[in-house]
Design an enzyme around this catalytic site. Structure first.
Site, PDB file in Angstrom:
ATOM      1  CB  SER A  96      -9.170   0.421   1.041  1.00 18.80           C
ATOM      2  OG  SER A  96      -8.795   0.770  -0.261  1.00 18.80           O
ATOM      3  CG  HIS A 128      -5.042   3.854   1.862  1.00 18.63           C
ATOM      4  ND1 HIS A 128      -4.800   2.568   1.437  1.00 18.63           N
ATOM      5  CD2 HIS A 128      -6.351   4.095   1.561  1.00 18.63           C
ATOM      6  CE1 HIS A 128      -5.899   2.060   0.902  1.00 18.63           C
ATOM      7  NE2 HIS A 128      -6.853   2.960   0.970  1.00 18.63           N
ATOM      8  CG  ASP A 171      -2.217   0.692   1.017  1.00 22.29           C
ATOM      9  OD1 ASP A 171      -2.284   1.897   1.297  1.00 22.29           O
ATOM     10  OD2 ASP A 171      -3.168   0.059   0.531  1.00 22.29           O
TER      11      ASP A 171
END
Length: 474
Positions: free
Chosen positions: A410, A200, A163
């Site tokens: 996600s 994230h 990621d």
């Protein structure tokens, strides 16, 4: 008229790749992004066959000289893929649709695909975010809440998160104290504002650590550049990610793209074949397009040869009863997990960080669902808008100095990955693929998605968030 988030995000990604000409496909309808003027083929004889066929077709039909079609970039790479130029974007010439049509007959003779677009793979899953993060109310605990079990380095399950990288102060968050990996590149801009999608990967790692504390989590910043990467580079980067520390038990991947084909990403062929020979389980996000169009690499789960290798994960809405408005769905999605308004760490809390919203909120659910969905949450005015590059109003700004809420497949993905890891610990199972089979076969909980009952992976410490449903007519 509500701004179209896909077009907003397209401009954002294009600015992050100034040397790459991008287009929306297949007909500017926003299904995917790809590199203009370039197609992908396998190295060796197939690349030569593609080059020759396209050159001959273009010379006959478009009056281009043979040298117009040529290979670009390195001759060989870890993924076994060659980039072939078939157009000149600087002259307004894409060439990709023409090249794909030119090779249809050749592919029919060979019985398999020879060429594909060079897609953009993105953590916003097809460049269409579920929503943007918001600060969680002060004092609100993580959701899912941390399990009470502890980390044991001798028996911990290895989880690799591919990621964005870890924020610099992630270690200040107790759950991530032993998480390792790559640092996030350029956390803030020149004005000190948190960049889009920074945190994230840290948020995802926090979910894994909460649901499955007995994990050794490594975060690789493979997608640090606003979460976007070309397919031609992605396979090689995945090889790098797994080879830095050895193949892990589980890979949590919250990125992908849809395509025009039902056979996956050509640029990932080599990696997926190698993955199949390992014992690693790939847990991949199904995407945030509210569509049944296969989304890769999650959709590899629907191919018989990868059924045991890949678990594709869709998102449940806040109450866990049905799918989230944004979640992709279809027979290629293997399971669903909570993915709406989860609470985890965005930063490590060593100092407040300001964030300016990038997208405008819709007045109604853009997917046509009636509940109070994330399409309308959080309420804000973005700086990227169809009404102008700078928007028409002063953008909303918030401060992150604690946990955050965020929605998307996600985040359903690491919840599912962590449940597999927790099953491995609880049952002393060392094979992650066997643990996946055991976990799914033992499920007694289901959710309703588009009229079908689907496996629901709800972490024991996850707290449902009530949703406002439309009133039923008498």
């Amino acid at each position: 008229m509500a701004p179209q988030r896909f077009h907003e995000q397209f401009r954002h990604i294009q600015r992050s790749m100034p040397d790459v000409a991008l287009a929306m496909g297949p007909d500017d309808d926003g299904h995917f992004l790809y590199e203009k003027g370039v197609v992908l083929a396998r190295d060796g004889a197939e690349a030569r066959a593609v080059e020759d066929a396209v050159r001959a077709h273009f010379t006959e039909t478009r009056g281009l000289v043979p040298d117009h079609v040529r290979r670009v970039g390195p001759e060989t790479n870890r993924s076994g893929i060659t980039r072939i130029r078939v157009g000149d974007p600087a002259e307004g010439d894409d060439g990709v649709p023409h090249a794909l049509r030119a090779l249809t007959e050749a592919e029919g003779r060979r019985g398999h695909r020879l060429v594909s677009r060079n897609h953009v793979v993105h953590i916003a899953v097809n460049a269409c975010p579920g929503d943007e993060p918001v600060p969680a109310p002060r004092g609100e605990p993580a959701n899912p809440a941390p399990e009470e079990s502890r980390h044991d380095p001798d028996t911990a399950v290895g989880v690799l998160v591919v990621d964005t990288g870890l924020v610099h102060d992630h270690g200040a968050y107790p759950l991530l104290a032993h998480t390792t990996g790559d640092p996030q590149v350029s956390e803030t801009d020149a004005d000190g504002l948190l960049r889009q999608y920074v945190g994230h990967g840290t948020f995802i790692a926090g979910i894994v650590a909460a649901v499955a504390p007995n994990t050794d989590i490594t975060v690789r910043g493979t997608l640090n550049d606003v979460g976007a990467i070309l397919e031609s580079e992605f396979g090689g980067k995945l090889f790098e990610a797994v080879e830095q520390g050895g193949w892990p038990d589980i890979i949590s991947l919250s990125a992908g793209t849809s395509t025009e084909s039902a056979v996956g990403l050509l640029g990932l062929d080599a990696f997926m074949r190698e993955l199949r020979e390992q014992r690693t389980l790939l847990v991949a996000a199904a995407g945030n397009n509210g569509s049944d169009t296969p989304f890769w690499p999650a959709a590899y789960a629907s191919l018989p040869e990868y059924a045991d290798t890949v678990l594709s994960v869709g998102a449940l809405r806040g109450d866990g009863a049905s799918e989230a408005c944004f979640s992709n769905h279809g027979p290629w999605v293997g399971a669903y997990a909570p993915g709406e308004r989860l609470t985890s760490a965005l930063t490590g809390f060593d100092a407040p960080v300001p964030y300016v919203y990038q997208h405008s909120t819709y007045d109604a659910c853009r997917f046509g669902l009636g509940y109070a969905c994330t399409c309308r949450f959080p309420r804000h005015t973005g700086v990227l808008s169809d009404t102008g590059e700078s928007g028409t109003a002063e953008p909303d700004q918030v401060m992150f100095d604690g946990l955050a809420q965020w929605s998307g497949t996600s985040f359903a993905t690491p919840a599912a990955a962590a449940l597999v890891a927790a099953h491995m610990t609880a049952h002393k199972e060392r094979d992650p693929r066997a643990a996946r089979r055991q976990l799914l076969s033992s499920l007694t909980e289901y959710a309703e998605v588009r009229g079908a009952h689907v496996p629901a992976l709800r972490p024991p410490t996850w707290r449902p968030v009530p949703v406002a449903l439309p009133a039923r007519s008498a």
